[in-house]
Design a protein around this motif. Structure first.
Motif, mmCIF file in Angstrom:
data_model
loop_
_atom_site.group_PDB
_atom_site.id
_atom_site.type_symbol
_atom_site.label_atom_id
_atom_site.label_comp_id
_atom_site.label_asym_id
_atom_site.label_seq_id
_atom_site.Cartn_x
_atom_site.Cartn_y
_atom_site.Cartn_z
ATOM 1 N N PHE A 14 -24.431 26.759 70.060
ATOM 2 C CA PHE A 14 -24.939 25.621 69.276
ATOM 3 C C PHE A 14 -26.113 26.062 68.405
ATOM 4 O O PHE A 14 -26.164 25.772 67.218
ATOM 5 N N SER A 15 -27.070 26.771 69.014
ATOM 6 C CA SER A 15 -28.285 27.161 68.287
ATOM 7 C C SER A 15 -27.988 28.131 67.149
ATOM 8 O O SER A 15 -28.701 28.160 66.149
ATOM 9 N N GLU A 16 -26.927 28.913 67.291
ATOM 10 C CA GLU A 16 -26.537 29.877 66.253
ATOM 11 C C GLU A 16 -25.574 29.275 65.231
ATOM 12 O O GLU A 16 -25.202 29.944 64.265
ATOM 13 N N GLY A 17 -25.165 28.029 65.453
ATOM 14 C CA GLY A 17 -24.195 27.410 64.565
ATOM 15 C C GLY A 17 -22.813 28.034 64.676
ATOM 16 O O GLY A 17 -22.012 27.968 63.747
ATOM 17 N N ASP A 18 -22.521 28.627 65.833
ATOM 18 C CA ASP A 18 -21.258 29.325 66.071
ATOM 19 C C ASP A 18 -20.224 28.341 66.618
ATOM 20 O O ASP A 18 -19.974 28.274 67.822
ATOM 21 N N ILE A 19 -19.636 27.570 65.730
ATOM 22 C CA ILE A 19 -18.721 26.511 66.143
ATOM 23 C C ILE A 19 -17.444 27.059 66.784
ATOM 24 O O ILE A 19 -16.842 26.402 67.633
ATOM 25 N N ASP A 20 -17.049 28.280 66.423
ATOM 26 C CA ASP A 20 -15.869 28.881 67.052
ATOM 27 C C ASP A 20 -16.104 29.129 68.541
ATOM 28 O O ASP A 20 -15.233 28.862 69.368
ATOM 29 N N SER A 21 -17.293 29.634 68.880
ATOM 30 C CA SER A 21 -17.619 29.854 70.293
ATOM 31 C C SER A 21 -17.770 28.531 71.034
ATOM 32 O O SER A 21 -17.374 28.416 72.191
ATOM 33 N N VAL A 22 -18.350 27.530 70.362
ATOM 34 C CA VAL A 22 -18.463 26.203 70.971
ATOM 35 C C VAL A 22 -17.070 25.690 71.299
ATOM 36 O O VAL A 22 -16.806 25.265 72.430
ATOM 37 N N SER A 23 -16.166 25.737 70.338
ATOM 38 C CA SER A 23 -14.814 25.201 70.570
ATOM 39 C C SER A 23 -14.084 25.970 71.669
ATOM 40 O O SER A 23 -13.302 25.383 72.420
ATOM 41 N N ALA A 24 -14.355 27.253 71.794
ATOM 42 C CA ALA A 24 -13.699 28.055 72.831
ATOM 43 C C ALA A 24 -14.162 27.674 74.233
ATOM 44 O O ALA A 24 -13.431 27.891 75.205
ATOM 45 N N LEU A 25 -15.349 27.092 74.346
ATOM 46 C CA LEU A 25 -15.901 26.727 75.654
ATOM 47 C C LEU A 25 -15.623 25.278 76.044
ATOM 48 O O LEU A 25 -15.868 24.873 77.175
ATOM 49 N N LEU A 26 -15.105 24.500 75.095
ATOM 50 C CA LEU A 26 -14.786 23.099 75.363
ATOM 51 C C LEU A 26 -13.286 22.932 75.516
ATOM 52 O O LEU A 26 -12.511 23.462 74.719
ATOM 53 N N ASP A 27 -12.877 22.198 76.541
ATOM 54 C CA ASP A 27 -11.468 21.894 76.731
ATOM 55 C C ASP A 27 -10.978 21.050 75.544
ATOM 56 O O ASP A 27 -11.707 20.158 75.089
ATOM 57 N N PRO A 28 -9.790 21.322 75.013
ATOM 58 C CA PRO A 28 -9.299 20.553 73.863
ATOM 59 C C PRO A 28 -9.246 19.043 74.108
ATOM 60 O O PRO A 28 -9.359 18.251 73.177
ATOM 61 N N SER A 29 -9.110 18.623 75.368
ATOM 62 C CA SER A 29 -9.046 17.191 75.675
ATOM 63 C C SER A 29 -10.342 16.673 76.285
ATOM 64 O O SER A 29 -10.344 15.678 77.008
ATOM 65 N N ILE A 30 -11.455 17.315 75.956
ATOM 66 C CA ILE A 30 -12.759 16.953 76.509
ATOM 67 C C ILE A 30 -13.066 15.468 76.323
ATOM 68 O O ILE A 30 -12.665 14.855 75.330
ATOM 69 N N GLU A 31 -13.778 14.909 77.289
ATOM 70 C CA GLU A 31 -14.332 13.559 77.172
ATOM 71 C C GLU A 31 -15.831 13.738 76.955
ATOM 72 O O GLU A 31 -16.516 14.332 77.798
#
Length: 128
Positions: A14-31
């Motif tokens: 998040f702090s680096e603005g690395d949205i690809d890494s953020v998305s890789a750590l979140l389940d696609p069906s996250i609540e």
């Protein structure tokens, strides 16, 4: 990687603005549950809903948004973070500093649920 390591990596991304890494750590069906009483309050289901309903809006409306964590608490499949969010609201130029508590639920190394508790008055005072 431990659950705390996953959440630490998430905050770093998040702090680096690395949205690809953020998305890789979140389940696609996250609540994703944001505190009621703020502009992004409510429940967002699925990564795209979180990306468009939370992340994109924060990026567009706030300058220098920072989520600082003071404490990571390991509760098995749950990690609790305590800290402070800060930013300046672009439309008003007012700075927000708000204590936060977040509950991250993980399964198989990915975040499946997020619940935020934030000082909503601090946020509202910055946007009004």
């Amino acid at each position: 990687m431990s659950n705390i390591d996953v959440i630490k990596r998430l905050y770093q991304a998040f702090s680096e603005g690395d949205i690809d890494s953020v998305s890789a750590l979140l389940d696609p069906s996250i609540e994703w549950i944001e505190s009621d009483g703020i502009p992004y309050g409510g429940v967002f289901k699925g990564y795209e809903a979180v990306l468009n309903g939370v992340f994109a809006k924060i990026g567009a409306e706030w300058d220098n948004f920072t989520a600082h964590v003071d404490e990571f608490i390991d509760a098995g499949d749950i990690v609790v973070t305590l800290g402070t969010d800060s930013a300046t609201y672009k439309a008003t130029g007012k700075k927000m500093i708000a204590p936060t508590a977040s509950i991250w639920t993980l399964k198989n190394g990915k975040v499946v649920k997020f619940r935020q508790y934030i000082d909503t008055l601090a946020v509202v005072n910055a946007i009004e």
